[in-house]
Design an enzyme around this catalytic site. Sequence first.
Site, PDB file in Angstrom:
ATOM      1  N   TYR A   1      28.153  29.006  71.875  1.00 48.35           N
ATOM      2  CA  TYR A   1      28.551  29.968  70.843  1.00 48.35           C
ATOM      3  C   TYR A   1      29.673  29.437  69.955  1.00 48.35           C
ATOM      4  O   TYR A   1      30.262  28.406  70.219  1.00 48.35           O
ATOM      5  CB  TYR A   1      28.866  31.334  71.422  1.00 48.35           C
ATOM      6  CG  TYR A   1      29.937  31.523  72.456  1.00 48.35           C
ATOM      7  CD1 TYR A   1      30.936  30.593  72.700  1.00 48.35           C
ATOM      8  CD2 TYR A   1      29.946  32.707  73.203  1.00 48.35           C
ATOM      9  CE1 TYR A   1      31.915  30.826  73.647  1.00 48.35           C
ATOM     10  CE2 TYR A   1      30.928  32.944  74.156  1.00 48.35           C
ATOM     11  CZ  TYR A   1      31.899  31.995  74.367  1.00 48.35           C
ATOM     12  OH  TYR A   1      32.866  32.249  75.305  1.00 48.35           O
ATOM     13  N   GLU A   2      29.914  30.177  68.880  1.00 44.26           N
ATOM     14  CA  GLU A   2      30.851  29.788  67.809  1.00 44.26           C
ATOM     15  C   GLU A   2      30.478  28.448  67.184  1.00 44.26           C
ATOM     16  O   GLU A   2      31.334  27.660  66.807  1.00 44.26           O
ATOM     17  CB  GLU A   2      32.299  29.751  68.320  1.00 44.26           C
ATOM     18  CG  GLU A   2      32.795  31.030  68.931  1.00 44.26           C
ATOM     19  CD  GLU A   2      32.618  32.233  68.023  1.00 44.26           C
ATOM     20  OE1 GLU A   2      32.517  32.050  66.805  1.00 44.26           O
ATOM     21  OE2 GLU A   2      32.580  33.363  68.535  1.00 44.26           O
ATOM     22  N   GLY A   3      29.190  28.202  67.045  1.00 43.98           N
ATOM     23  CA  GLY A   3      28.700  26.940  66.513  1.00 43.98           C
ATOM     24  C   GLY A   3      28.407  26.002  67.663  1.00 43.98           C
ATOM     25  O   GLY A   3      29.319  25.552  68.360  1.00 43.98           O
TER      26      GLY A   3
END
Length: 596
Positions: free
Chosen positions: A438-440
């Site tokens: 997550y978050e890229g």
Amino acid sequence: MTPFAAPVRDLRFVLEELLEHGSLALPGFEETSPDLVEAVLEEAAKLAGEVWAPLNASGDQQGCTRREDGSVSVPDGFVEVYQAYAEGGWNGIGVSEALGGQGLPEVVASSVQEMLHGANMSLGLCPMLTAGAIEALAHHGSEALRTTYLPRLVEGSWTGTMNLTEPQAGSDLSKVRTRAVPQEDGSYRLFGQKIFITWGEHEAAENIIHLVLARKPDAPEGNKGISLFVVPKFLVNVDGSLGERNDVVCASIEHKLGIHGSPTCTLSFGEQEGAIGYLVGEEGRGLNHMFTMMNEARHKVGIQGIGVAERACQHAAAYALDRTQGRSPRSGRDDCAISDHLGVRRMLLSMRARTDALRVLALYCAAQLDVARHVADDTERAAAQARAEVLIPVVKAFSTDQAVEIASLGVQVHGGMGFIEETGAAQLLRDARIAPIYEGTNGIQALDLAGRKLQRDGGAALEGLLGDIDTTVASLEASDELTALGESLAAGVADLRAAMATVLEAGADPESGADAVQAYATPFLSLAGHVLCAWQMGQAALKASAAQAGGSADPFYATKRQSADYVIRQWLPVGRAQRAVIEAGMASLAAFDVAH
């Protein structure tokens, strides 16, 4: 699960001896003393170890539940613990005093974040997303939006979320389809669905402020058509009181591999007349504005990985000291603790040394963020910002990849008992596994480093870091005790410089450059992470050696030198192999037929 003890001594070593409290010398921190920082760390350690950590295992076992009315219950104790955290002023620890926060440096806020994530990653996600919402609104929100939402977000009585992903739009946000229809009063009504929304619905706070990417009906396709909107769970009246429920509802929650105590929601906007939202910043620049929030979150996800790695280290070491098995080749004792076996010691030292190295790099990055935000000189501020932008994808990706490996080694130390849920080692591995995603995703982070960051300045910012590493190499080689560390670090720097030249040259090719960057990005980030971590541990070895030479008998310094020796002479060579991976080229990748 073994009780968690926040690593205050190690955090103090980094802040006081490695970074030399440099952030406290910046404008804005004149009233922040080393004694105050020490007191904050000690109190945060109590909060993490005595309040948050005991709920980690129970929260994992109980999980979250969506009720028929769309509300979500979180594990027992989470609401009370979060509210106590907010009432204690912890939510605004790194927020400026002008916005109602405590105004402490980023290095201190990051240190506290590590403790909390090590104690309870699921619970730590709630304030982490709120911090990103604060950043986005503080930088891009209108005066009216800042006045309405920031005070309550900073104090933590309201929480924030980030709403990017849709079923058809994961890493490629240009495919976002959520609609924002303009209204005569200047507001918008949003219609659409967002998935994987962390803490998207809960009862721990009075209100939830969703930051949502959407596009107007007449907006162009692609990234330029995306705008950012703030959509509150409850509408806010003119006097600041809460009004009616907005048209946003939790349609479902995910059943996940880990972080069971964190509600991961599918949010439906506009099932009736449309969810009322307000434009943040400029129309069509929503993705740019959201990156303010994402960069904040990406650094904190790296910190999060380090926190889980720290807990895995403690958990594995406690088990290895207690578990008896086999005969010690050195002492000849039967039924020795498994910590006596050098194969187990290798695992434990690998876990500890890597965690130490990741921590120093992440806090060095936080210190650069402090300089970029507070130093008076424009040139110095720009240089620090450039360094931070190079370091953030490394901190996010490398720290979380390593956290998964460290947690996995923790399971291995436990042997068969590590595969059993009751020992708690498995939870740490399950929880850590989301952080590289997550978050890229970490693949996106690697592309950001090798593509956007490296190509835009020809590697100047990274070369500046390498210049500082050269200075560390010279200091190590000048020490009779640390010469071998200097030689090993110098070899790693040479490999990274050569790999950087290869990536820059390949990326400049107008025909194959984009493919080359994709092919080389992941091994390049891994090589950079190994070298940068080794550099920081070289600095740690110098400080520890100086302390010992000055007469200190504190065993901490001997342990720190052991960690540095392992990182530079045994772990760095693993990373150096990535140069050979890059120089092998991309022919096999290009020729690979996935269907076959």
